[in-house]
Motif scaffolding. Structure first.
Motif, mmCIF file in Angstrom:
data_model
loop_
_atom_site.group_PDB
_atom_site.id
_atom_site.type_symbol
_atom_site.label_atom_id
_atom_site.label_comp_id
_atom_site.label_asym_id
_atom_site.label_seq_id
_atom_site.Cartn_x
_atom_site.Cartn_y
_atom_site.Cartn_z
ATOM 1 N N ASP A 126 0.844 -1.193 0.000
ATOM 2 C CA ASP A 126 0.000 0.000 0.000
ATOM 3 C C ASP A 126 0.880 1.243 0.000
ATOM 4 O OD1 ASP A 126 -3.004 -0.583 0.324
ATOM 5 O OD2 ASP A 126 -2.095 -1.955 1.752
ATOM 6 N N PHE A 127 0.546 2.184 -0.876
ATOM 7 C CA PHE A 127 1.257 3.457 -0.949
ATOM 8 C C PHE A 127 0.248 4.580 -0.732
ATOM 9 C CE2 PHE A 127 3.303 0.380 -3.677
ATOM 10 C CZ PHE A 127 4.647 0.494 -3.364
ATOM 11 N N LYS A 128 0.514 5.409 0.253
ATOM 12 C CA LYS A 128 -0.335 6.568 0.506
ATOM 13 C C LYS A 128 0.575 7.787 0.608
ATOM 14 C CE LYS A 128 -4.335 4.308 2.623
ATOM 15 N NZ LYS A 128 -3.975 2.944 2.203
ATOM 16 N N ILE A 129 0.429 8.688 -0.365
ATOM 17 C CA ILE A 129 1.323 9.840 -0.472
ATOM 18 C C ILE A 129 0.486 11.105 -0.448
ATOM 19 C CG2 ILE A 129 3.116 10.958 -1.851
ATOM 20 C CD1 ILE A 129 3.704 8.221 -3.097
ATOM 21 N N ASN A 130 0.831 11.996 0.468
ATOM 22 C CA ASN A 130 0.124 13.261 0.617
ATOM 23 C C ASN A 130 1.016 14.394 0.146
ATOM 24 O OD1 ASN A 130 -1.612 15.310 1.305
ATOM 25 N ND2 ASN A 130 -1.219 15.185 3.500
ATOM 26 N N LEU A 131 0.646 15.017 -0.963
ATOM 27 C CA LEU A 131 1.387 16.170 -1.472
ATOM 28 C C LEU A 131 0.871 17.412 -0.761
ATOM 29 C CD1 LEU A 131 1.459 13.910 -3.792
ATOM 30 C CD2 LEU A 131 2.099 15.768 -5.308
ATOM 31 N N ASP A 132 1.333 17.586 0.459
ATOM 32 C CA ASP A 132 0.844 18.656 1.330
ATOM 33 C C ASP A 132 1.763 19.874 1.219
ATOM 34 O OD1 ASP A 132 -0.709 19.962 3.200
ATOM 35 O OD2 ASP A 132 0.396 19.141 4.906
ATOM 36 N N GLY A 133 1.952 20.334 -0.012
ATOM 37 C CA GLY A 133 2.806 21.490 -0.247
ATOM 38 C C GLY A 133 2.640 21.975 -1.673
ATOM 39 N N HIS A 134 3.030 23.205 -1.893
ATOM 40 C CA HIS A 134 2.968 23.777 -3.237
ATOM 41 C C HIS A 134 4.157 23.292 -4.068
ATOM 42 C CE1 HIS A 134 -0.174 26.554 -1.876
ATOM 43 N NE2 HIS A 134 0.574 26.763 -0.795
ATOM 44 N N HIS A 135 3.942 23.139 -5.388
ATOM 45 C CA HIS A 135 4.997 22.763 -6.327
ATOM 46 C C HIS A 135 5.692 21.458 -5.929
ATOM 47 C CE1 HIS A 135 4.568 27.161 -6.938
ATOM 48 N NE2 HIS A 135 4.802 26.855 -8.216
ATOM 49 N N THR A 136 4.939 20.508 -5.435
ATOM 50 C CA THR A 136 5.517 19.207 -5.089
ATOM 51 C C THR A 136 5.477 18.278 -6.301
ATOM 52 O OG1 THR A 136 3.339 18.562 -4.271
ATOM 53 C CG2 THR A 136 4.959 19.295 -2.643
ATOM 54 N N GLU A 137 6.404 17.313 -6.313
ATOM 55 C CA GLU A 137 6.447 16.320 -7.387
ATOM 56 C C GLU A 137 6.561 14.928 -6.787
ATOM 57 O OE1 GLU A 137 9.390 16.895 -10.370
ATOM 58 O OE2 GLU A 137 8.763 18.942 -10.865
ATOM 59 N N THR A 138 5.732 14.025 -7.298
ATOM 60 C CA THR A 138 5.780 12.627 -6.881
ATOM 61 C C THR A 138 5.810 11.745 -8.112
ATOM 62 O OG1 THR A 138 4.551 12.995 -4.827
ATOM 63 C CG2 THR A 138 4.547 10.774 -5.706
ATOM 64 N N ARG A 139 6.735 10.794 -8.093
ATOM 65 C CA ARG A 139 6.806 9.798 -9.164
ATOM 66 C C ARG A 139 6.790 8.422 -8.504
ATOM 67 N NH1 ARG A 139 7.990 12.799 -13.663
ATOM 68 N NH2 ARG A 139 8.939 14.838 -13.201
ATOM 69 N N LEU A 140 5.789 7.629 -8.847
ATOM 70 C CA LEU A 140 5.594 6.325 -8.236
ATOM 71 C C LEU A 140 5.497 5.277 -9.333
ATOM 72 C CD1 LEU A 140 5.048 4.549 -5.754
ATOM 73 C CD2 LEU A 140 2.637 5.222 -5.884
ATOM 74 N N TYR A 141 6.467 4.393 -9.354
ATOM 75 C CA TYR A 141 6.539 3.374 -10.406
ATOM 76 C C TYR A 141 6.639 1.991 -9.777
ATOM 77 C CZ TYR A 141 7.956 7.580 -12.953
ATOM 78 O OH TYR A 141 8.009 8.850 -13.471
ATOM 79 N N GLY A 142 6.157 0.996 -10.504
ATOM 80 C CA GLY A 142 6.227 -0.362 -9.989
ATOM 81 C C GLY A 142 6.302 -1.376 -11.102
#
Length: 455
Positions: free
Chosen positions: A271-287
């Motif tokens: 399980d992946f739970k990611i909270n982008l709790d900021g401005h100009h954030t970047e998330t890359r999630l690969y599997g």
């Protein structure tokens, strides 16, 4: 007929042995146990058919009578096995985690890099552990609550403000015993402002004739302007179950990349739970997941955009053969006011046999305008025309199939930010498709308890 509840054996264990469990743990961990017990007393682990668990039963996963090492009996293990891992010499080896007891390997770390057990951190920086432990992983999740109830120690990776760790860091987890055993693992990563690091986590199972369970919770805090890349690689035996949770909180201008690689497994739920709790954030999630025989791999993702101008990109690929099964469910949530969000999600799957099955459910939940979001899924078999073309050029069918499956995974492999790991992973995937041995075999990992401790 009422549903069974495998949690009962663990809550009973805690009630009977709470003094022993707490005596081997720092106060910050003990402080959350009563809340976890209260939640578990009114909960059950999800079963097949529950929302988000259509193809995985955590209740069945935890049902066997696993041993729990509540007295912290030391395990004797061949630590050189970690050094014979198939991804050597690319990183600073921080520790070898034998079941759920870490053996620190790193002697010299760059200035500003703190690596220690939670017990050690509790002695040197008790306020740090009280501030961050349990701050990201939701205790309302029964699997997180169970891990919190029984965890007696864990590992901390703390990168101080402005520190750029040039060489990748590595953590090797070894799982094995002579009897059914559950390892309760906890990892806390804190990236302070404008810091940068790459981390490789390798999970190996050393026994193929014993039922083993890996309960692992990772909490990650990526503060303003910080960058973290994590590659988590599992190579486990068919009798190994894994219940893993990665929980991430990102602040302004932070960058986070995670690559989940399952080369072999028994029954795995991530399980992946990611909270982008900021401005100009970047998330890359690969599997990427490769499963054969009757292996099962389930990846679930939840990415929450709560601030303006966040970007997330997800790509999960599966190759399933024989009677293997796979599942992917992903949800992108865009909160009111999170304008200029860009969020993309893709799940692509390749079935190499008629017995293989895949469940895919990408989802979007958007509550504001002025966003760019997309999601999609495809499931199919090898392209017969491409296979015919390669065979017509003299390439044997088995080799042609391996080459096509390797090419299918190439874009996930290319997302790994450690160049030497990309090269090694290409080899491991090729060997896996060709039917080669798993890394757990080549590592010759062996763990033996000096005395059994069962629940």
């Amino acid at each position: 007929m009422p549903k069974s509840n495998s949690l009962t054996q663990y809550t009973d264990l805690y009630r009977d042995h709470s003094a022993e469990i707490c005596s081997h743990a720092p106060e910050a961990l003990n402080a959350l146990r009563q809340n976890a017990l209260d939640i578990l007393s009114q909960s059950r682990l999800p079963e097949k058919g529950d929302e988000g668990y259509e193809h995985t039963s955590l209740n069945d996963m935890f049902a066997p009578d696993y041993g729990v090492n509540i007295n912290r009996v030391k395990m004797q293990a061949d630590l050189s096995a970690a050094l014979r891992c198939d991804v050597p010499n690319i990183s600073t080896l921080l520790a070898v985690n034998i079941n759920d007891m870490p053996s620190v390997a790193a002697r010299r770390l760059p200035e500003g890099v703190i690596f220690a057990t939670m017990s050690q951190i509790a002695e040197t920086d008790p306020d740090f552990l009280k501030k961050y432990y349990g701050s990201v992983a939701p205790l309302a999740n029964p699997e997180v609550a169970l891990n919190t109830l029984l965890a007696q120690d864990g590992l901390v990776i703390w990168i101080k403000k402005g520190v750029n760790v040039e060489k990748p860091l590595q953590l090797v987890n070894l799982l094995g015993a002579d009897y059914p055993l559950m390892a309760v693992r906890r990892l806390l990563i804190v990236m302070e402002r404008n810091s940068c690091a790459n981390l490789l986590v390798c999970d190996h199972t050393g026994r193929d004739n014993v039922e083993l369970l890996n309960s692992c919770v990772t909490e990650i805090i990526v503060e303003e302007g910080a960058t973290l890349s994590v590659c988590d690689m599992e190579e486990a035996t068919p009798l190994t179950s894994r219940c893993g949770g990665m929980f991430v909180c990102q602040k302004d201008d932070s960058r986070f990349t995670a690559v989940e690689v399952t080369l072999s497994c028994g029954n795995t739920r991530n399980d992946f739970k990611i909270n982008l709790d900021g401005h100009h954030t970047e998330t890359r999630l690969y599997g990427m997941a490769i499963a054969s025989s009757r292996q099962h791999i389930d990846n679930q993702t939840y990415i929450s955009h709560t601030r303006e101008r966040g970007m997330s990109d997800q790509l999960f690929k599966y190759v399933l053969t024989d009677d293997a099964t796979g599942a992917f469910e992903g949800l992108i949530y865009v909160a009111p006011g999170a304008v200029k969000t860009e969020a993309y999600q893709s799940n692509r799957n390749l079935l190499g046999s008629f017995g293989a099955k895949m469940h895919s459910k990408p989802q979007l939940e958007i509550y504001c305008d002025d966003v760019k979001c997309s999601h999609g899924a495809t499931t199919g078999q090898l392209d017969p025309e491409a296979l015919f073309y390669m065979r017509s050029r003299g390439i044997p069918e088995d080799e042609a199939r391996t080459m096509l499956m390797q090419a299918f995974m190439s874009d996930v492999i290319s997302s790994v930010e450690i160049e030497s790991l990309r090269q090694r992973l290409t080899h491991l995937v090729e060997r896996r498709f060709a039917g080669g041995k798993d890394c757990s075999d080549s590592c010759a990992t062996s763990c033996h308890p000096s005395a059994p401790q069962s629940i």
